[in-house]
Design a protein around this motif. Structure first.
Motif, PDB file in Angstrom:
ATOM      1  N   GLY A   1      38.263   2.002  35.487  1.00  0.00           N
ATOM      2  CA  GLY A   1      38.605   2.714  34.255  1.00  0.00           C
ATOM      3  C   GLY A   1      40.084   2.587  33.936  1.00  0.00           C
ATOM      4  O   GLY A   1      40.466   2.269  32.801  1.00  0.00           O
TER       5      GLY A   1
ATOM      6  N   ALA B   1      37.406   4.955  28.569  1.00  0.00           N
ATOM      7  CA  ALA B   1      36.971   4.363  29.839  1.00  0.00           C
ATOM      8  C   ALA B   1      37.723   4.914  31.041  1.00  0.00           C
ATOM      9  O   ALA B   1      37.298   4.707  32.169  1.00  0.00           O
ATOM     10  N   ASN B   2      38.860   5.622  30.803  1.00  0.00           N
ATOM     11  CA  ASN B   2      39.739   5.893  31.949  1.00  0.00           C
ATOM     12  C   ASN B   2      39.129   6.796  33.022  1.00  0.00           C
ATOM     13  O   ASN B   2      39.441   6.659  34.186  1.00  0.00           O
ATOM     14  N   THR B   3      38.232   7.694  32.629  1.00  0.00           N
ATOM     15  CA  THR B   3      37.533   8.495  33.644  1.00  0.00           C
ATOM     16  C   THR B   3      36.037   8.461  33.320  1.00  0.00           C
ATOM     17  O   THR B   3      35.669   8.222  32.172  1.00  0.00           O
TER      18      THR B   3
ATOM     19  N   THR C   1      34.118   0.811  24.567  1.00  0.00           N
ATOM     20  CA  THR C   1      35.490   1.151  24.160  1.00  0.00           C
ATOM     21  C   THR C   1      35.952   0.271  23.002  1.00  0.00           C
ATOM     22  O   THR C   1      36.734   0.707  22.174  1.00  0.00           O
TER      23      THR C   1
ATOM     24  N   THR D   1      40.838  -1.097  32.999  1.00  0.00           N
ATOM     25  CA  THR D   1      40.344  -1.437  31.663  1.00  0.00           C
ATOM     26  C   THR D   1      41.209  -0.803  30.580  1.00  0.00           C
ATOM     27  O   THR D   1      41.548  -1.443  29.574  1.00  0.00           O
ATOM     28  N   THR D   2      41.561   0.468  30.796  1.00  0.00           N
ATOM     29  CA  THR D   2      42.379   1.152  29.796  1.00  0.00           C
ATOM     30  C   THR D   2      43.749   0.500  29.684  1.00  0.00           C
ATOM     31  O   THR D   2      44.256   0.274  28.569  1.00  0.00           O
TER      32      THR D   2
ATOM     33  N   LEU E   1      34.750   3.813  39.464  1.00  0.00           N
ATOM     34  CA  LEU E   1      34.841   4.288  38.089  1.00  0.00           C
ATOM     35  C   LEU E   1      36.290   4.564  37.703  1.00  0.00           C
ATOM     36  O   LEU E   1      36.735   4.164  36.618  1.00  0.00           O
ATOM     37  N   TYR E   2      37.058   5.243  38.614  1.00  0.00           N
ATOM     38  CA  TYR E   2      38.438   5.568  38.270  1.00  0.00           C
ATOM     39  C   TYR E   2      39.323   4.323  38.295  1.00  0.00           C
ATOM     40  O   TYR E   2      40.195   4.143  37.443  1.00  0.00           O
TER      41      TYR E   2
ATOM     42  N   PHE F   1      29.808  -1.745  34.428  1.00  0.00           N
ATOM     43  CA  PHE F   1      31.118  -1.436  33.847  1.00  0.00           C
ATOM     44  C   PHE F   1      31.349  -2.213  32.559  1.00  0.00           C
ATOM     45  O   PHE F   1      32.092  -1.753  31.677  1.00  0.00           O
TER      46      PHE F   1
ATOM     47  N   ILE G   1      30.341   0.216  29.912  1.00  0.00           N
ATOM     48  CA  ILE G   1      31.374   1.207  29.586  1.00  0.00           C
ATOM     49  C   ILE G   1      32.513   0.557  28.799  1.00  0.00           C
ATOM     50  O   ILE G   1      32.957   1.084  27.764  1.00  0.00           O
TER      51      ILE G   1
ATOM     52  N   ASN H   1      29.815   7.238  28.559  1.00  0.00           N
ATOM     53  CA  ASN H   1      29.926   6.622  29.890  1.00  0.00           C
ATOM     54  C   ASN H   1      28.831   7.089  30.832  1.00  0.00           C
ATOM     55  O   ASN H   1      28.570   6.446  31.853  1.00  0.00           O
TER      56      ASN H   1
END
Lengths: 481, 481
Positions: free
Chosen positions: B457, B430-432, B197, B460-461, B453-454, B190, B193, B439
């Motif tokens: 994500g 990063a959100n999905t 961003t 992080t967002t 991931l979700y 992660f 990912i 990603n």
């Protein structure tokens, strides 16, 4: 190409490297020499500088310094970074509808190969016309002529035609190097090369350079459409198609003249293929739709490139063509780049007055000749110069505008003259094995020696030149007034 | 993605087909429904029709009816064949220098991967910073940040970063599904990912959408250069880079916190690589040259795209990049096509007054709010809407202009607001897992479940959003006056 294997590969590679380095030095000297030469009186400095870059870029390809992509990208960078041409003018070729038409059609042509429709059409023709060696030759020309309008890349079309010719040769018992049927193989393979020279000339959309040339001719007041091209090309091209297989048959003299087994092999292959698969039906329907719309484009006011995009979209949406297929088409991107770059540079050269200037000078030298003699002399010179080129399109971009300009200045009627040069741009491809990338598969088949290739190439080109001048000139004068 | 394998593949495929068909029907209904809806008062019919096609094209991608290439090609064909936009306007995106810069840079980036320079830089960073799990996390961010300016494709960069992260994880003894170090693997993947961003937001040339957004922002009087972007992004992005690894470290909680063996493994890998190879030196020199020229472009009046073409030419001439490499880059052509098409359609939509119209309507609704509150509300809404998109660039093309317009109408200062939206265009990826193609390699590594991931994500967002709003807003107000 199986004939070149004798030499020591290490020595060959080293001497190739040395030759490349020398060629690059020559290119650099040429570019600098021309650049720092004072511009001839009456010519803008920018026009002269652009000519230096353009001439060096074309020369680099001809003498093997760089591949055409490298050469054109470096010339573009030099032209923009030195301020010789504005960035937006330099990139304008990428947004040109004619060039985009070729790019999209390259992708669409992929579907014909992939779904098997190309091979099916080939086998069908053999099953109908393949009873004799001469008949097999004619079937190559026929298949090519029929599929050509949907293939603006003669190179892509050669990828469909070659497996067919190879399978026909194999059905007739021919293998490279095998005794007794070697000349049958040479005949069939050279029919492939020769056929592409005329099928490309028959249809406006059968060769990338055709619409490109039409775009240039537009600058001389000649509007060329799918229909008007077909009318102009029909008589001389059909004459060439009718006579070329017989001419090559007589020149090559295949050992075998009857191939009664070929139609049966083709029927068996068709049988094995079974009925039309869904993918083939989709591709066939898409192509018929595109050809119909292209034919009607002028009347309905439709944009030809948008029609190609519609076809591409339909093939992608149906799943016949996948994103994975497109991902393999990086060479289309390479073609798009050098094509767009050289097109824009050639256009700017014209815009800056270079073509006109050169035309006036050449016209002055040919001044005493009658328009007919001058026109013929120019067409012959245009064809002979193809010995220096490895790309039909590069030749067209470099010389078509110049020759057209000179001819017009000498009083040669623009329409017949432009068409003769455009047909020559198709048929001069046969003169050397590297004269067109469409030749490469056939030239590398092992059925043709380097000697065969140059000898048959020269004969085919001379034959075509004679037909287009003798049959084409009166016809063009008749229909293009 | 290993988590989805449980379901019966046949049922899954069938239900996918059904879902695609429904999505296509919805797209068609949407396009026709909007098209035949009367245009709202005050809007040209052509603008409304183009909106119908554009909205349907974007919706088709979001709901999975078509891939973005298919969708954009069909929309283009429809727009031109119905006469909604002129052919030359529709194709103008292909000749746009900014888009060509991205295309060329895609090809140039290929050389970094091919010559091994990317991996070498990665191993170097690990050998220096890899003593602890947190240090490894920081090393991912550092490598990515350093190589980012030469990679306008964050997807291409993910192709360099992923093997590095994977080899770091393997050096630390982590395997997918292995007990005891699973969360270490999740953390490192992660970090990949999350790093993309912010590295994409740091440099103007680190993400394809950045220059594209700058091109759109130009229409609002904001000139963005390599240098002014870096000044604007530096403080909030470096803050995010400094805090994100620690934040993820705390959220994920890796089982192992010290990895004393990693620097040694990296040094061994570097040892095994030996000294810089000639190809790596050429690529390094070319990139340094390009970055220097890009930095100086504004002062020297040089065109950035021509610099990229020069770099491409140098790599091709040196033989580091071959025509065979370019031939594999068909997906760059696909990206070029949909990018250029949507760019031109979005531009035309703007030109025909649609954005302005929509902006006025939205501005009317947010009318009572202060510029600060309105600006923040718009940025938050812009980020949340990315849940609907599978492409950062499509999101930018669809909404950036509209949001910018609304903000400007509500009195939000254009420079800080445009930069916040442009940075958001990077960090909302990063959100999905499908929020960016960059990603996909990390998401498919097997170290992260769909739930991870979700959840990671969203966190992080939200973290990035907070940093850019809290740190970025005052900084941008300070430097962009």
């Amino acid at each position: 190409m199986s004939q070149a294997v004798e030499a020591d590969p290490v020595t060959t590679a080293a001497s190739r490297d040395r030759k490349t380095l020398i060629a690059r030095a020559v290119t650099l000297l040429l570019a600098l020499g021309l650049w720092f030469c004072p511009a001839p009186a009456g010519l803008q400095v920018d026009a002269w500088h652009l000519f230096a870059l353009f001439a060096a870029a074309i020369a680099a390809v001809v003498i093997g310094a760089f591949p055409i992509l490298t050469s054109s990208v470096l010339a573009l960078a030099a032209a923009v970074l030195t301020g010789t041409i504005a960035a937006e003018d330099a990139y304008s070729g990428f947004g040109n509808g004619t060039i985009l038409l070729i790019v999209v059609a390259f992708l669409v042509a992929r579907a014909v190969v992939k779904c098997g429709l190309g091979e099916r059409l080939g086998q069908l023709a053999v099953s109908l016309f393949g009873r004799s060696t001469l008949g097999l030759g004619y079937s190559v020309f026929l298949v090519d002529a029929v599929i050509a309008p949907a293939f603006p890349s003669n190179t892509a079309r050669s990828g469909v035609l070659f497996p067919l010719v190879l399978s026909v040769a194999e059905a007739a018992g021919v293998r490279p190097g095998s005794e007794g049927r070697q000349r049958l193989g040479s005949f069939l393979m050279f029919c492939g090369i020769a056929s592409l020279t005329v099928s490309s000339g028959l249809w406006f959309t059968a060769m990338a350079a055709n619409p490109l040339g039409a775009e240039i001719a537009k600058g001389y007041g000649l509007e060329i459409s799918f229909g008007s091209w077909l009318v102009a090309s029909s008589v001389p091209t059909l004459a060439a198609m009718a006579l070329l297989p017989y001419f090559l048959y007589k020149v090559v003299g295949p050992e075998v003249t009857a191939t009664p087994e070929a139609p049966r092999a083709a029927r068996a292959a068709l049988q094995a293929m079974g009925p039309l698969r869904t993918a083939e039906k989709i591709v066939a329907a898409t192509f018929v739709g595109m050809v119909v719309l292209w034919g009607a484009a002028a009347h309905l006011g439709l944009d030809s490139t948008a029609i190609a995009f519609l076809g591409l979209g339909a093939l992608l949406a149906s799943g016949v063509l996948t994103l994975g297929d497109i991902a393999k088409e990086g060479d289309v991107l390479a073609t798009f780049i050098w094509f767009a770059v050289l097109f824009a540079m050639s256009g700017q050269l014209n815009k800056l007055g270079f073509m006109g200037y050169l035309g006036e000078r050449l016209a002055g030298r040919l001044g005493g000749l009658s328009p007919l003699v001058a026109g013929i002399a120019l067409v012959v010179a245009y064809v002979l110069l193809h010995y220096l080129f490895v790309s039909q399109t590069a030749h067209l971009l470099a010389l078509f505008g110049v020759f057209l300009d000179v001819g017009v200045k000498l009083g040669v009627p623009v329409a017949p003259f432009a068409f003769l040069l455009l047909f020559a741009t198709n048929f001069f491809s046969a003169n050397t094995p590297q004269g067109s990338s469409a030749n490469l598969l056939f030239a590398g088949s092992g059925f043709l020696s380097q000697g065969d290739l140059y000898r048959l190439g020269a004969l085919t080109t001379a034959f075509n030149l004679a037909i287009y001048l003798l049959v084409g000139t009166p016809w063009l004068v008749l229909v293009s007034r």
